[in-house]
Design a protein around this motif. Sequence first.
Motif, PDB file in Angstrom:
ATOM      1  N   TRP A   1      49.127  27.020  28.408  1.00 58.03           N
ATOM      2  CA  TRP A   1      49.187  28.381  27.880  1.00 58.03           C
ATOM      3  C   TRP A   1      50.324  28.517  26.864  1.00 58.03           C
ATOM      4  N   LEU A   2      51.481  28.085  27.234  1.00 62.63           N
ATOM      5  CA  LEU A   2      52.650  28.283  26.388  1.00 62.63           C
ATOM      6  C   LEU A   2      52.574  27.460  25.097  1.00 62.63           C
ATOM      7  N   ASN A   3      52.049  26.263  25.202  1.00 57.49           N
ATOM      8  CA  ASN A   3      52.094  25.368  24.052  1.00 57.49           C
ATOM      9  C   ASN A   3      50.834  25.382  23.199  1.00 57.49           C
ATOM     10  N   TYR A   4      49.789  25.998  23.718  1.00 53.38           N
ATOM     11  CA  TYR A   4      48.539  25.879  22.967  1.00 53.38           C
ATOM     12  C   TYR A   4      47.700  27.153  22.933  1.00 53.38           C
ATOM     13  N   LEU A   5      47.604  27.854  24.016  1.00 54.61           N
ATOM     14  CA  LEU A   5      46.648  28.957  24.092  1.00 54.61           C
ATOM     15  C   LEU A   5      47.251  30.319  23.798  1.00 54.61           C
ATOM     16  N   ARG A   6      48.527  30.425  23.882  1.00 54.66           N
ATOM     17  CA  ARG A   6      49.191  31.707  23.634  1.00 54.66           C
ATOM     18  C   ARG A   6      48.749  32.263  22.289  1.00 54.66           C
ATOM     19  N   PRO A   7      48.400  33.551  22.247  1.00 53.02           N
ATOM     20  CA  PRO A   7      47.869  34.092  20.990  1.00 53.02           C
ATOM     21  C   PRO A   7      48.902  34.224  19.884  1.00 53.02           C
TER      22      PRO A   7
ATOM     23  N   ASN B   1      40.713  33.644  29.866  1.00 52.37           N
ATOM     24  CA  ASN B   1      40.065  34.813  30.453  1.00 52.37           C
ATOM     25  C   ASN B   1      40.827  35.332  31.670  1.00 52.37           C
ATOM     26  N   TYR B   2      41.306  34.397  32.458  1.00 49.49           N
ATOM     27  CA  TYR B   2      42.029  34.837  33.658  1.00 49.49           C
ATOM     28  C   TYR B   2      43.327  35.540  33.276  1.00 49.49           C
ATOM     29  N   ILE B   3      44.038  34.973  32.318  1.00 50.52           N
ATOM     30  CA  ILE B   3      45.305  35.585  31.913  1.00 50.52           C
ATOM     31  C   ILE B   3      45.049  36.927  31.233  1.00 50.52           C
ATOM     32  N   ALA B   4      43.969  36.998  30.475  1.00 53.70           N
ATOM     33  CA  ALA B   4      43.632  38.265  29.829  1.00 53.70           C
ATOM     34  C   ALA B   4      43.382  39.351  30.857  1.00 53.70           C
TER      35      ALA B   4
ATOM     36  N   HIS C   1      44.423  39.221  34.238  1.00 58.86           N
ATOM     37  CA  HIS C   1      45.420  39.367  35.292  1.00 58.86           C
ATOM     38  C   HIS C   1      46.851  39.146  34.829  1.00 58.86           C
ATOM     39  N   GLY C   2      47.011  38.717  33.611  1.00 62.68           N
ATOM     40  CA  GLY C   2      48.355  38.432  33.136  1.00 62.68           C
ATOM     41  C   GLY C   2      48.809  37.052  33.550  1.00 62.68           C
ATOM     42  N   GLU C   3      49.943  36.642  32.991  1.00 60.95           N
ATOM     43  CA  GLU C   3      50.452  35.315  33.301  1.00 60.95           C
ATOM     44  C   GLU C   3      51.521  35.376  34.380  1.00 60.95           C
ATOM     45  N   GLY C   4      51.914  34.192  34.843  1.00 61.62           N
ATOM     46  CA  GLY C   4      52.893  34.107  35.910  1.00 61.62           C
ATOM     47  C   GLY C   4      52.242  33.668  37.204  1.00 61.62           C
ATOM     48  N   ARG C   5      53.078  33.305  38.174  1.00 62.49           N
ATOM     49  CA  ARG C   5      52.566  32.784  39.448  1.00 62.49           C
ATOM     50  C   ARG C   5      51.535  31.692  39.171  1.00 62.49           C
ATOM     51  N   TRP C   6      51.971  30.672  38.498  1.00 60.63           N
ATOM     52  CA  TRP C   6      51.032  29.732  37.910  1.00 60.63           C
ATOM     53  C   TRP C   6      50.247  28.932  38.941  1.00 60.63           C
ATOM     54  N   ASN C   7      50.859  28.629  40.051  1.00 56.56           N
ATOM     55  CA  ASN C   7      50.114  27.851  41.051  1.00 56.56           C
ATOM     56  C   ASN C   7      48.937  28.649  41.607  1.00 56.56           C
ATOM     57  N   SER C   8      49.219  29.897  41.960  1.00 58.76           N
ATOM     58  CA  SER C   8      48.131  30.717  42.484  1.00 58.76           C
ATOM     59  C   SER C   8      47.138  31.062  41.388  1.00 58.76           C
ATOM     60  N   LEU C   9      47.687  31.227  40.169  1.00 58.84           N
ATOM     61  CA  LEU C   9      46.804  31.496  39.033  1.00 58.84           C
ATOM     62  C   LEU C   9      45.797  30.364  38.852  1.00 58.84           C
ATOM     63  N   ALA C  10      46.317  29.145  38.943  1.00 57.63           N
ATOM     64  CA  ALA C  10      45.423  27.996  38.745  1.00 57.63           C
ATOM     65  C   ALA C  10      44.307  28.005  39.780  1.00 57.63           C
ATOM     66  N   ARG C  11      44.663  28.313  41.009  1.00 57.70           N
ATOM     67  CA  ARG C  11      43.645  28.325  42.070  1.00 57.70           C
ATOM     68  C   ARG C  11      42.662  29.473  41.859  1.00 57.70           C
ATOM     69  N   SER C  12      43.228  30.655  41.597  1.00 58.05           N
ATOM     70  CA  SER C  12      42.371  31.833  41.460  1.00 58.05           C
ATOM     71  C   SER C  12      41.430  31.734  40.272  1.00 58.05           C
ATOM     72  N   ALA C  13      41.918  31.092  39.238  1.00 61.02           N
ATOM     73  CA  ALA C  13      41.085  30.970  38.036  1.00 61.02           C
ATOM     74  C   ALA C  13      40.019  29.890  38.190  1.00 61.02           C
ATOM     75  N   GLY C  14      40.100  29.168  39.281  1.00 60.06           N
ATOM     76  CA  GLY C  14      39.136  28.107  39.489  1.00 60.06           C
ATOM     77  C   GLY C  14      39.431  26.850  38.708  1.00 60.06           C
ATOM     78  N   LEU C  15      40.673  26.720  38.317  1.00 68.35           N
ATOM     79  CA  LEU C  15      41.071  25.539  37.551  1.00 68.35           C
ATOM     80  C   LEU C  15      41.593  24.463  38.479  1.00 68.35           C
ATOM     81  N   LYS C  16      41.104  23.292  38.319  1.00 72.10           N
ATOM     82  CA  LYS C  16      41.599  22.176  39.125  1.00 72.10           C
ATOM     83  C   LYS C  16      42.782  21.527  38.414  1.00 72.10           C
ATOM     84  N   ARG C  17      43.759  22.351  38.198  1.00 68.37           N
ATOM     85  CA  ARG C  17      44.972  21.915  37.520  1.00 68.37           C
ATOM     86  C   ARG C  17      46.173  22.404  38.311  1.00 68.37           C
TER      87      ARG C  17
END
Length: 327
Positions: free
Chosen positions: A65-71, A35-38, A40-56
């Motif tokens: 994303w690249l190995n499993y979720l990419r459409p 949902n977050y990538i949809a 806001h797009g991908e990239g800036r993965w560290n900030s993305l992880a924080r912004s998306a609320g992912l504890k990853r």
Amino acid sequence: MDMAHERDSSSEEEVMAGDLRRGPWTVEEDILLVNYIAAHGEGRWNSLARSAGLKRTGKSCRLRWLNYLRPDLRRGSITPQEQLLILELHSRWGNRWSKIAQHLPGRTDNEIKNYWRTRVQKHAKQLKCDVNSQQFKDVMRYLWMPRLVERIQAAEAAQPADADTPVSWQADGIYDESPEELPLAVDACCWPADHQYGAAASGAGHQLLNSSAVPEPSSTTTGSSSSPSTDDSGAGAQPSCWPATVDEWFTASSAAAVAMRDTDQQLIIQQQAPCQQAGEAWTSEPVLPGNAGFPELGVADFEMGSFDVDSIWSGMDDLWYTQPQFV
DNA sequence: AATACAGGCAACCGCAACGAT
DNA sequence: GATCGTTGCGGTTGCCTGTAT
């Protein structure tokens, strides 16, 4: 790199401190990431992880994303076409998984790497040889890959109207590459490229197979799988008896090849051991041991007497319609 | 049915490269 | 030029599942 190491260590500390999750991803995490990538797009993965609320970690999110979720990922088992392409591209580039993956749309480097390690290396182990040895490369080239072609063409013949994955789909994509990045067509790795599209393609075929245009990986490749230094510029690794030029190849092989034709695409594949004496029939079921079909390829060095070909190949997605008769 | 084992695969780790500041 | 943040790659690990005993 020390800095990278320190950063990784800091991430590790966060993980250890319980701030970050690791291990298998949950459905909820996947949804958050998608949902977050949809949005806001991908990239800036560290900030993305924080912004998306992912504890990853960002790396973990990117990998997921690249190995499993990419459409645009392809699902399902590796097709014979893809297997053929993997074998050929790996013979050329070694463990350059990401580079190989670029030529298999929808497949990830991780997927290809796993395929290689679980399937191909298993066969090398069963053959009691190193996966990077010339012997194993010969087996791939003269036994495995021709059978893949047979399988592909059999499937083509069974479903001629299905244009989803034509025999030449890889080649079509490959030929769109820039010349310096141009790998061999899947067929050209084993057989004179000239023959794959009939006489009309002879000029391009010769160029493709020319060793200076498409260098072979170095024969000095060792068991070490890391960072092959001969990616695009190695000297040829052919047996010493191989023709030095494409024209010599054609001269040597002209009388002995086994041709396979795709009637729709005028595709002719020459199945030919280059060392073979002209006029000596080379069937799709070479006689081993005794090694009549591979007088100088080193295949006889394997313990073919105890080599259960059926069991080895039967696991390849039910690949083999016909069984070699050298057991 | 229970256990051991092996294979497949997702995920992680370490390192390097690159661009921005 | 040094530092930092990010991305990408290849190797490795460990879990899950299917199969054999």
